[in-house]
Structures are given as structure tokens and as C-alpha cells.
Design an enzyme around this catalytic site. Sequence first.
Site, mmCIF file in Angstrom:
data_model
loop_
_atom_site.group_PDB
_atom_site.id
_atom_site.type_symbol
_atom_site.label_atom_id
_atom_site.label_comp_id
_atom_site.label_asym_id
_atom_site.label_seq_id
_atom_site.Cartn_x
_atom_site.Cartn_y
_atom_site.Cartn_z
ATOM 1 N N ASP A 140 -8.138 6.410 4.282
ATOM 2 C CA ASP A 140 -8.304 5.276 5.190
ATOM 3 C C ASP A 140 -9.570 5.321 6.035
ATOM 4 O O ASP A 140 -9.706 4.527 6.959
ATOM 5 C CB ASP A 140 -7.087 5.187 6.124
ATOM 6 C CG ASP A 140 -5.829 4.776 5.394
ATOM 7 O OD1 ASP A 140 -5.941 4.201 4.304
ATOM 8 O OD2 ASP A 140 -4.743 5.033 5.926
ATOM 9 N N HIS A 165 1.041 4.318 6.787
ATOM 10 C CA HIS A 165 0.462 5.190 5.766
ATOM 11 C C HIS A 165 0.880 6.634 5.996
ATOM 12 O O HIS A 165 1.332 7.004 7.071
ATOM 13 C CB HIS A 165 -1.068 5.086 5.763
ATOM 14 C CG HIS A 165 -1.578 3.860 5.073
ATOM 15 N ND1 HIS A 165 -2.902 3.512 5.067
ATOM 16 C CD2 HIS A 165 -0.944 2.889 4.357
ATOM 17 C CE1 HIS A 165 -3.068 2.389 4.393
ATOM 18 N NE2 HIS A 165 -1.890 1.988 3.962
ATOM 19 N N SER A 180 0.806 -1.225 0.000
ATOM 20 C CA SER A 180 0.000 0.000 0.000
ATOM 21 C C SER A 180 0.840 1.276 0.000
ATOM 22 O O SER A 180 0.317 2.343 -0.315
ATOM 23 C CB SER A 180 -0.954 0.015 1.194
ATOM 24 O OG SER A 180 -0.243 0.126 2.403
#
Length: 171
Positions: A110, A83, A44
Site C-alpha cells: 500500500d 488491509h 481488495s
Amino acid sequence: MNLRQVLTNSLNVLMMLFGVFMSYKAWGLYTNCESPLVVVLSGSMEPAFERGDILFLSNPKKAIDIGEICVFKIPGRDIPIVHRVIDRHDSPETGGQLLLTKGDNNNADDRGLYQELYVNRGKMWIEPKDVVGRVQGFLPYLGMFTIFMTDYPLLKYALLGGVGLVVFLYE
């Protein structure tokens, strides 16, 4: 090989493992981070980080900025997430922060991830208390060993058995 040699070898291995564990914990105290090392488990965050990269974390007391890459835990999930912070809301009354994150390789932010579990319904932001640490550096692909050990448990047992055999047979 006599019992004294086996006990000496076992004690040497235990002391080495204890030293590594204590070094890890001391590093965690120094960086103010419960987990100063994290392995990237997904793609990701590509191209910034690949699956298997080891991340070095710290947790300074200053406010988290937009663009910083953070590792955070969502209540109810065991695995931390790596992230980038894409939005931030500061509360002048409380001095608190609300953060919105997104993986560099993901199409959406998210928010759906925050609400995945029933206990988190309505959660639209994460807070600094959810942040495990901020990425300070990385080593590419060295964490693949950890991923292989998790994906293939027989490899883990074979390695442990091999280490045990060496400890008991080494003179």
C-alpha cells in the site's frame, strides 16, 4: 389519525433510533474503537472478506502483529481501508511502530496508496494512530444494504419516505 397519535408514533421512532445510536456508541467505548462496525467496500481483501461484509472491530492496547487485518485511515481520505499488516518496524528508542499493509487480492503493498495525496508525499508506512481498529469477526454480505443505499440514493429516499409514511399512518 389525530395529532396526539402522530406525535406519539414519532416520539417512539425517535426513541428507538436514539437507543440504537447510544448502543453503537457504548459498543465503541467498550471496544476502544471509534467505528466498531465497518462495511467492506471493495474486493481488495478477497477471499478473506467480500464486498458487503460487515466487520467487527476492536482496538486493544497491545502492539499490532504481522498478519493482523486492520482498518486504517490515511490523512486526507474519508473512507477507511481494510488491509492486512505485512511488515512492521519497531523503534526501541520511542517504542513506536511503523506498519506496512497490503490487500490480500492486490499485487503490490500500500505504499502507493499512502502517498496518493500531495500532503502524504514521502509517506512509506502507517502508524498505530492511523489504525481505526483490528478485525475481530465478520458477517458476510449484510453490509450490501449500506452499499445499495450509497450507490442508489433514490432507494435511500424511498426507504425513508416509506418509514415516515408508516410512522404517520400507523395507529
